[in-house]
Design a protein around this motif. Structure first.
Motif, PDB file in Angstrom:
ATOM      1  N   LEU A  56      30.649  33.152  39.136  1.00 12.96           N
ATOM      2  CA  LEU A  56      30.266  33.802  40.389  1.00 12.96           C
ATOM      3  C   LEU A  56      30.760  35.238  40.502  1.00 12.96           C
ATOM      4  O   LEU A  56      30.166  36.048  41.223  1.00 12.96           O
ATOM      5  CB  LEU A  56      30.820  32.998  41.572  1.00 12.96           C
ATOM      6  N   GLU A  57      31.833  35.557  39.833  1.00 13.72           N
ATOM      7  CA  GLU A  57      32.458  36.864  39.974  1.00 13.72           C
ATOM      8  C   GLU A  57      33.087  37.282  38.648  1.00 13.72           C
ATOM      9  O   GLU A  57      33.372  36.413  37.811  1.00 13.72           O
ATOM     10  CB  GLU A  57      33.523  36.812  41.082  1.00 13.72           C
ATOM     11  N   PRO A  58      33.256  38.594  38.456  1.00 14.01           N
ATOM     12  CA  PRO A  58      32.947  39.712  39.354  1.00 14.01           C
ATOM     13  C   PRO A  58      31.483  40.136  39.246  1.00 14.01           C
ATOM     14  O   PRO A  58      30.784  39.770  38.301  1.00 14.01           O
ATOM     15  CB  PRO A  58      33.848  40.830  38.813  1.00 14.01           C
ATOM     16  N   ALA A  59      31.046  40.909  40.243  1.00  9.73           N
ATOM     17  CA  ALA A  59      29.733  41.557  40.221  1.00  9.73           C
ATOM     18  C   ALA A  59      29.950  43.000  40.626  1.00  9.73           C
ATOM     19  O   ALA A  59      30.194  43.292  41.805  1.00  9.73           O
ATOM     20  CB  ALA A  59      28.770  40.860  41.176  1.00  9.73           C
ATOM     21  N   PHE A  60      29.896  43.894  39.675  1.00  6.82           N
ATOM     22  CA  PHE A  60      30.250  45.291  39.926  1.00  6.82           C
ATOM     23  C   PHE A  60      29.007  46.050  40.391  1.00  6.82           C
ATOM     24  O   PHE A  60      28.174  46.478  39.596  1.00  6.82           O
ATOM     25  CB  PHE A  60      30.859  45.908  38.672  1.00  6.82           C
ATOM     26  N   ASP A  61      28.911  46.206  41.702  1.00  4.79           N
ATOM     27  CA  ASP A  61      27.718  46.751  42.345  1.00  4.79           C
ATOM     28  C   ASP A  61      28.015  48.113  42.968  1.00  4.79           C
ATOM     29  O   ASP A  61      29.028  48.759  42.645  1.00  4.79           O
ATOM     30  CB  ASP A  61      27.208  45.769  43.404  1.00  4.79           C
ATOM     31  N   ALA A  62      27.144  48.546  43.877  1.00  8.17           N
ATOM     32  CA  ALA A  62      27.303  49.863  44.492  1.00  8.17           C
ATOM     33  C   ALA A  62      28.581  49.941  45.327  1.00  8.17           C
ATOM     34  O   ALA A  62      29.232  50.995  45.387  1.00  8.17           O
ATOM     35  CB  ALA A  62      26.080  50.195  45.351  1.00  8.17           C
ATOM     36  N   ASP A  63      28.943  48.841  45.989  1.00  9.86           N
ATOM     37  CA  ASP A  63      30.180  48.841  46.772  1.00  9.86           C
ATOM     38  C   ASP A  63      31.382  49.069  45.860  1.00  9.86           C
ATOM     39  O   ASP A  63      32.310  49.812  46.205  1.00  9.86           O
ATOM     40  CB  ASP A  63      30.346  47.518  47.520  1.00  9.86           C
ATOM     41  N   PHE A  64      31.368  48.408  44.712  1.00  9.78           N
ATOM     42  CA  PHE A  64      32.459  48.614  43.759  1.00  9.78           C
ATOM     43  C   PHE A  64      32.540  50.085  43.347  1.00  9.78           C
ATOM     44  O   PHE A  64      33.631  50.655  43.265  1.00  9.78           O
ATOM     45  CB  PHE A  64      32.259  47.741  42.520  1.00  9.78           C
ATOM     46  N   ARG A  65      31.403  50.706  43.073  1.00 11.95           N
ATOM     47  CA  ARG A  65      31.413  52.101  42.631  1.00 11.95           C
ATOM     48  C   ARG A  65      31.988  53.023  43.697  1.00 11.95           C
ATOM     49  O   ARG A  65      32.710  53.980  43.401  1.00 11.95           O
ATOM     50  CB  ARG A  65      29.996  52.534  42.238  1.00 11.95           C
ATOM     51  N   ALA A  66      31.679  52.734  44.966  1.00 14.61           N
ATOM     52  CA  ALA A  66      32.248  53.543  46.047  1.00 14.61           C
ATOM     53  C   ALA A  66      33.767  53.359  46.105  1.00 14.61           C
ATOM     54  O   ALA A  66      34.526  54.323  46.302  1.00 14.61           O
ATOM     55  CB  ALA A  66      31.607  53.157  47.376  1.00 14.61           C
ATOM     56  N   GLN A  67      34.226  52.113  45.922  1.00 15.51           N
ATOM     57  CA  GLN A  67      35.659  51.859  45.938  1.00 15.51           C
ATOM     58  C   GLN A  67      36.347  52.475  44.721  1.00 15.51           C
ATOM     59  O   GLN A  67      37.473  52.978  44.828  1.00 15.51           O
ATOM     60  CB  GLN A  67      35.906  50.346  45.995  1.00 15.51           C
ATOM     61  N   TRP A  68      35.679  52.452  43.584  1.00 18.14           N
ATOM     62  CA  TRP A  68      36.254  53.079  42.390  1.00 18.14           C
ATOM     63  C   TRP A  68      36.433  54.584  42.595  1.00 18.14           C
ATOM     64  O   TRP A  68      37.443  55.161  42.168  1.00 18.14           O
ATOM     65  CB  TRP A  68      35.394  52.794  41.165  1.00 18.14           C
ATOM     66  N   ALA A  69      35.481  55.210  43.263  1.00 14.15           N
ATOM     67  CA  ALA A  69      35.619  56.643  43.569  1.00 14.15           C
ATOM     68  C   ALA A  69      36.853  56.881  44.435  1.00 14.15           C
ATOM     69  O   ALA A  69      37.573  57.880  44.261  1.00 14.15           O
ATOM     70  CB  ALA A  69      34.354  57.159  44.255  1.00 14.15           C
ATOM     71  N   SER A  70      37.126  55.959  45.372  1.00 14.96           N
ATOM     72  CA  SER A  70      38.328  56.079  46.192  1.00 14.96           C
ATOM     73  C   SER A  70      39.592  55.887  45.354  1.00 14.96           C
ATOM     74  O   SER A  70      40.600  56.565  45.566  1.00 14.96           O
ATOM     75  CB  SER A  70      38.300  55.044  47.325  1.00 14.96           C
ATOM     76  N   TYR A 102      39.118  39.526  28.016  1.00 13.71           N
ATOM     77  CA  TYR A 102      39.052  39.446  29.482  1.00 13.71           C
ATOM     78  C   TYR A 102      39.004  40.843  30.088  1.00 13.71           C
ATOM     79  O   TYR A 102      38.310  41.073  31.076  1.00 13.71           O
ATOM     80  CB  TYR A 102      40.238  38.657  30.014  1.00 13.71           C
ATOM     81  N   PHE A 103      39.745  41.771  29.512  1.00 14.12           N
ATOM     82  CA  PHE A 103      39.707  43.160  29.980  1.00 14.12           C
ATOM     83  C   PHE A 103      38.281  43.697  29.913  1.00 14.12           C
ATOM     84  O   PHE A 103      37.876  44.540  30.715  1.00 14.12           O
ATOM     85  CB  PHE A 103      40.645  44.015  29.131  1.00 14.12           C
ATOM     86  N   GLY A 104      37.512  43.167  28.967  1.00 12.57           N
ATOM     87  CA  GLY A 104      36.123  43.579  28.812  1.00 12.57           C
ATOM     88  C   GLY A 104      35.214  43.194  29.961  1.00 12.57           C
ATOM     89  O   GLY A 104      34.046  43.615  29.990  1.00 12.57           O
ATOM     90  N   LEU A 105      35.700  42.406  30.920  1.00 12.22           N
ATOM     91  CA  LEU A 105      34.926  42.153  32.133  1.00 12.22           C
ATOM     92  C   LEU A 105      34.681  43.438  32.926  1.00 12.22           C
ATOM     93  O   LEU A 105      33.666  43.566  33.622  1.00 12.22           O
ATOM     94  CB  LEU A 105      35.642  41.138  33.040  1.00 12.22           C
ATOM     95  N   LEU A 106      35.599  44.376  32.842  1.00 13.26           N
ATOM     96  CA  LEU A 106      35.450  45.627  33.572  1.00 13.26           C
ATOM     97  C   LEU A 106      34.239  46.399  33.058  1.00 13.26           C
ATOM     98  O   LEU A 106      33.907  46.324  31.868  1.00 13.26           O
ATOM     99  CB  LEU A 106      36.698  46.501  33.411  1.00 13.26           C
TER     100      LEU A 106
END
Length: 484
Positions: free
Chosen positions: A117-131, A189-193
């Motif tokens: 089910l997770e993770p799903a790196f979507d647009a919300d994630f990208r906005a948080q990564w910018a932060s 596992y690190f490769g999930l990122l």
């Protein structure tokens, strides 16, 4: 970006600083000092070392303190330490801290994702990564501004993985180290990122001259990630590991943080702890044995499986009914994240189930408290016959080290092989697979039936290993290695 005035010679950067503030109704600020290895470490270098601690404002009181004292907090609030607290925009901080550090990097390093089910790196994630990038840049800017020529900078933990690389670009003259207080994920596992994020994290840490870890296992995992993700060259000479990437070499160091024996032994015999000891003994009941755990309600701490193991002990070994109490102090962690709130609720639910199934008029099988009280925790340490420390994965776990130091009569330690502390304490602990409830229940039985003299002897050896590298020495060793 060097400061126009002489800067600090030693700088520490961490998300949380040594002091927090609350804003009172009259507009005044009330300071509360914290503790921990960094506080002890900075104290060890002395007031003349020209050191500065850079941290983030975590709440409204902190932000107000940072606005009133932008250059440096009052030393009367910080235990005479120089501290600069950064007023980072609240949304940027929340996205970086909750969205990335605690909900992505922590999950990756502790292997916590339910991958169907997770993770799903979507647009919300990208906005948080910018932060997260902006948050790290704020630290890099402050450190670049406040550091003297050639100063030593010790950057702490997964919140600030990008800082060494950013700071290297701003101030190539500095000696920069990064220390990871968590485990490091294995390469698969690190490769999930997302690929670019994985590269950024590794390049960020490799911006330092040294990267520190709590165990050889975590250092080796980091090196493997660098090989697999970056194509970096890793060389090993004995226990020494060096990673060379883009013409620079970062040396990896292992510094296992120990318990502060002097502080713990003194603090655990103050009056408030003695008072709690009396109360807890009354609640447990005369003549009963105790299985003690003290943890945050953090997903990686594995509290629920520990409760299931205790329930199995009572089910399969009925002779323990009425004769043992599980003292479980699980104080809330990260309750602004729903998954942590649900986990805390599950801890309470399972404890209540056990009490309902087995409890009697004069025996409560599980004594659960879901709030934080340090004096009460120390009292529990002192009365423990068995300490249960069974994390899914843990960078070190100081509870495993603290209980043997404080225990009055000597305790047995049931310890997960996935805790960093296993590397130092495994020989004298009862070691378990944290996922194996049956084996954990058997280990609890073995610990409870261990003869008192054998338990006391093991506890002495555990305490000696636990205090071999006190926080002050842990910090100074890193500083010397970085400067060397």
């Amino acid at each position: 970006m060097a400061s126009e005035t002489p800067g600090a010679q030693i700088l520490v950067a961490s998300n949380r600083g040594p002091v927090s503030y609350s804003l009172e109704e009259d507009g005044s600020l009330r300071a509360k000092r914290g503790g921990g290895g960094l506080v002890s470490g900075l104290s060890a270098i002395g007031p003349d070392a020209d050191a500065l601690w850079v941290c983030a404002a975590l709440n409204d009181g902190d932000r107000e303190a940072a606005r009133r004292h932008p250059a440096q907090l009052p030393e009367s609030d910080t235990g005479e330490q120089r501290v600069r607290m950064l007023d980072i925009a609240p949304q940027t901080f929340t996205d970086a801290y909750n969205g990335i550090a605690n909900s992505v990097l922590w999950f990756v390093h502790h292997l916590l994702y339910q991958t169907p089910l997770e993770p799903a790196f979507d647009a919300d994630f990208r906005a948080q990564w910018a932060s997260y990038e902006a948050y790290n840049a704020a630290f890099a800017d402050a450190l670049a501004r406040d550091a003297a020529q050639g100063a030593a900078v010790l950057v702490q933990d997964y919140h600030l993985t990008l800082v060494p690389g950013m700071l290297r670009e701003r101030r190539p003259d500095l000696r920069i180290g990064h220390f990871s207080h968590t485990p490091w994920a294995p390469a698969d596992y690190f490769g999930l990122l997302p690929d670019d994020v994985a590269v950024s994290v590794l390049r960020g840490v490799l911006g330092g001259d040294r990267a520190g870890f709590l165990t050889e296992r975590w250092a080796a995992a980091f090196a493997e990630c660098c090989e697999r993700v970056l194509g970096a060259r890793v060389t090993r000479e004995g226990a020494e590991i060096a990673v060379t990437y883009e013409g620079r070499t970062t040396r990896l160091g292992v510094h296992g943080l120990g318990a502060d024996a002097d502080f713990l032994r003194e603090r655990s015999h103050r009056q408030d702890v003695d008072d709690w000891l009396v109360r807890l003994r009354e609640q447990v009941g005369e003549g009963r044995r105790t299985v003690v755990r003290v943890d945050r309600t953090e997903l990686s701490k594995n509290i629920v499986r520990g409760l299931h193991a205790y329930r199995r002990l009572l089910t399969e070994r009925p002779e323990w009914r009425g004769r043992v109490v599980h003292v479980a102090f699980a104080y809330p962690s990260r309750q602004d994240l729903s998954v942590y709130r649900k986990y805390t609720e599950e801890v309470s639910r399972v404890a209540e189930e056990i009490n309902a199934a087995f409890g009697t008029a004069d025996w409560q099988p599980v004594l659960l408290r879901v709030d934080d009280d340090f004096a009460r925790s120390l009292a529990a340490y002192r009365m423990a016959d068995v300490a249960l420390v069974n994390p899914i994965r843990d960078g070190m776990n100081l509870v495993a080290k603290e209980v043997p130091v404080v225990s009055d009569a000597g305790c047995a330690l049931v310890l997960s092989r996935e805790a960093g502390a296993f590397a130092e304490l495994g020989e004298d602990a009862l070691v378990v697979n944290p996922y194996d409830v049956i084996a954990t229940a058997d280990a609890l039985h073995e610990a409870l039936t261990m003869p008192a003299d054998a338990r006391a002897e093991r506890c002495k050896r555990l305490a000696a290993a636990a205090t071999a590298l006190p926080p002050s020495q842990w910090f100074l060793d890193q500083l010397r290695a970085l400067r060397g």
